[in-house]
Design a protein around this motif. Structure first.
Motif, PDB file in Angstrom:
ATOM      1  N   GLN A  11       0.809  -1.210   0.000  1.00 59.82           N
ATOM      2  CA  GLN A  11       0.000   0.000   0.000  1.00 59.82           C
ATOM      3  C   GLN A  11       0.847   1.267   0.000  1.00 59.82           C
ATOM      4  OE1 GLN A  11      -3.190   0.203  -0.579  1.00 59.82           O
ATOM      5  NE2 GLN A  11      -3.405  -2.012  -0.606  1.00 59.82           N
ATOM      6  N   GLN A  12       2.144   1.141   0.234  1.00 57.26           N
ATOM      7  CA  GLN A  12       3.041   2.307   0.215  1.00 57.26           C
ATOM      8  C   GLN A  12       3.449   2.632  -1.223  1.00 57.26           C
ATOM      9  OE1 GLN A  12       6.354   1.327   2.683  1.00 57.26           O
ATOM     10  NE2 GLN A  12       5.163   1.315   4.545  1.00 57.26           N
ATOM     11  N   ASN A  13       2.471   2.818  -2.087  1.00 62.92           N
ATOM     12  CA  ASN A  13       2.688   3.245  -3.469  1.00 62.92           C
ATOM     13  C   ASN A  13       3.274   2.154  -4.364  1.00 62.92           C
ATOM     14  OD1 ASN A  13       2.258   5.260  -5.329  1.00 62.92           O
ATOM     15  ND2 ASN A  13       4.316   6.082  -5.166  1.00 62.92           N
ATOM     16  N   TYR A  14       3.086   0.868  -4.020  1.00 56.85           N
ATOM     17  CA  TYR A  14       3.604  -0.204  -4.854  1.00 56.85           C
ATOM     18  C   TYR A  14       2.504  -0.948  -5.602  1.00 56.85           C
ATOM     19  CZ  TYR A  14       8.132   0.383  -2.675  1.00 56.85           C
ATOM     20  OH  TYR A  14       9.328   0.905  -2.250  1.00 56.85           O
ATOM     21  N   LEU A  15       1.258  -0.904  -5.144  1.00 56.36           N
ATOM     22  CA  LEU A  15       0.186  -1.659  -5.774  1.00 56.36           C
ATOM     23  C   LEU A  15      -0.090  -1.125  -7.176  1.00 56.36           C
ATOM     24  CD1 LEU A  15      -1.828  -3.940  -5.302  1.00 56.36           C
ATOM     25  CD2 LEU A  15      -3.439  -2.249  -4.461  1.00 56.36           C
ATOM     26  N   ASP A  16       0.052  -1.977  -8.181  1.00 60.97           N
ATOM     27  CA  ASP A  16      -0.173  -1.657  -9.596  1.00 60.97           C
ATOM     28  C   ASP A  16       0.800  -0.618 -10.155  1.00 60.97           C
ATOM     29  OD1 ASP A  16      -2.319  -3.367 -10.298  1.00 60.97           O
ATOM     30  OD2 ASP A  16      -3.726  -2.032  -9.287  1.00 60.97           O
ATOM     31  N   LYS A  17       1.859  -0.274  -9.463  1.00 59.91           N
ATOM     32  CA  LYS A  17       2.726   0.803  -9.926  1.00 59.91           C
ATOM     33  C   LYS A  17       4.186   0.392 -10.028  1.00 59.91           C
ATOM     34  CE  LYS A  17      -0.278   4.335  -8.036  1.00 59.91           C
ATOM     35  NZ  LYS A  17      -0.497   5.277  -6.990  1.00 59.91           N
ATOM     36  N   THR A  18       4.858   0.341  -8.910  1.00 57.07           N
ATOM     37  CA  THR A  18       6.303   0.184  -8.877  1.00 57.07           C
ATOM     38  C   THR A  18       6.708  -1.277  -8.703  1.00 57.07           C
ATOM     39  OG1 THR A  18       6.378   2.334  -7.782  1.00 57.07           O
ATOM     40  CG2 THR A  18       8.391   1.031  -7.742  1.00 57.07           C
ATOM     41  N   PRO A  19       7.678  -1.746  -9.492  1.00 54.77           N
ATOM     42  CA  PRO A  19       8.174  -3.118  -9.309  1.00 54.77           C
ATOM     43  C   PRO A  19       8.817  -3.306  -7.933  1.00 54.77           C
ATOM     44  CG  PRO A  19       8.839  -2.274 -11.433  1.00 54.77           C
ATOM     45  CD  PRO A  19       8.269  -1.111 -10.670  1.00 54.77           C
ATOM     46  N   VAL A  20       8.690  -4.517  -7.432  1.00 53.37           N
ATOM     47  CA  VAL A  20       9.173  -4.888  -6.113  1.00 53.37           C
ATOM     48  C   VAL A  20       9.989  -6.167  -6.253  1.00 53.37           C
ATOM     49  CG1 VAL A  20       8.426  -5.676  -3.830  1.00 53.37           C
ATOM     50  CG2 VAL A  20       7.121  -3.931  -5.011  1.00 53.37           C
ATOM     51  N   LYS A  21      11.076  -6.276  -5.495  1.00 58.44           N
ATOM     52  CA  LYS A  21      11.820  -7.528  -5.435  1.00 58.44           C
ATOM     53  C   LYS A  21      11.186  -8.381  -4.345  1.00 58.44           C
ATOM     54  CE  LYS A  21      16.347  -9.577  -4.786  1.00 58.44           C
ATOM     55  NZ  LYS A  21      17.753  -9.317  -4.449  1.00 58.44           N
ATOM     56  N   VAL A  22      10.761  -9.572  -4.727  1.00 65.64           N
ATOM     57  CA  VAL A  22      10.087 -10.483  -3.802  1.00 65.64           C
ATOM     58  C   VAL A  22      10.993 -11.686  -3.579  1.00 65.64           C
ATOM     59  CG1 VAL A  22       8.000 -11.830  -3.381  1.00 65.64           C
ATOM     60  CG2 VAL A  22       7.870  -9.766  -4.795  1.00 65.64           C
ATOM     61  N   SER A  23      11.424 -11.885  -2.334  1.00 64.01           N
ATOM     62  CA  SER A  23      12.263 -13.025  -1.975  1.00 64.01           C
ATOM     63  C   SER A  23      11.385 -14.110  -1.369  1.00 64.01           C
ATOM     64  CB  SER A  23      13.334 -12.610  -0.972  1.00 64.01           C
ATOM     65  OG  SER A  23      14.155 -11.603  -1.522  1.00 64.01           O
ATOM     66  N   PHE A  24      11.702 -15.365  -1.716  1.00 64.56           N
ATOM     67  CA  PHE A  24      10.906 -16.504  -1.280  1.00 64.56           C
ATOM     68  C   PHE A  24      11.738 -17.486  -0.473  1.00 64.56           C
ATOM     69  CE2 PHE A  24       8.927 -15.043  -5.203  1.00 64.56           C
ATOM     70  CZ  PHE A  24       7.587 -15.004  -4.849  1.00 64.56           C
ATOM     71  N   ARG A  25      11.041 -18.286   0.279  1.00 67.03           N
ATOM     72  CA  ARG A  25      11.644 -19.393   0.989  1.00 67.03           C
ATOM     73  C   ARG A  25      11.751 -20.545  -0.013  1.00 67.03           C
ATOM     74  NH1 ARG A  25       7.721 -20.110   4.965  1.00 67.03           N
ATOM     75  NH2 ARG A  25       8.622 -18.260   5.868  1.00 67.03           N
ATOM     76  N   GLY A  26      12.951 -20.984  -0.316  1.00 66.08           N
ATOM     77  CA  GLY A  26      13.137 -22.159  -1.145  1.00 66.08           C
ATOM     78  C   GLY A  26      13.114 -21.942  -2.647  1.00 66.08           C
TER      79      GLY A  26
END
Length: 83
Positions: A11-26
């Motif tokens: 909700q901090q200006n990332y929804l539908d706008k700015t790419p995000v790096k998403v790290s996962f387990r495994g």
């Protein structure tokens, strides 16, 4: 991560706008955008999230085709950050 933690970040200006790096387990991290769809509230309550990978972002922005997104479980996400 919990759905509350993920939602707070998104909700901090990332929804539908700015790419995000998403790290996962495994698995390897991805870069993409979280998208808001008609079932966003229902999925969020279950800690599932639709993410469009960076290769498909431009196509998604032009077409708004939800099929370009993949669904991920928030419980597998370990970290969210700006790329």
């Amino acid at each position: 991560m919990t759905n509350v933690q993920i939602e707070k970040f998104v909700q901090q200006n990332y929804l539908d706008k700015t790419p995000v790096k998403v790290s996962f387990r495994g698995r390897k991290p991805i870069v993409g955008i979280f998208i808001s769809t008609p079932d966003y509230s229902e999925l969020k309550a279950k800690n599932f999230w639709r993410i469009v990978g960076e290769l498909n972002i431009e196509s998604y922005r032009k077409s708004r085709d939800m099929n370009l997104a993949r669904m991920f479980s928030g419980s597998e996400i370990t970290k969210l950050s700006a790329p």
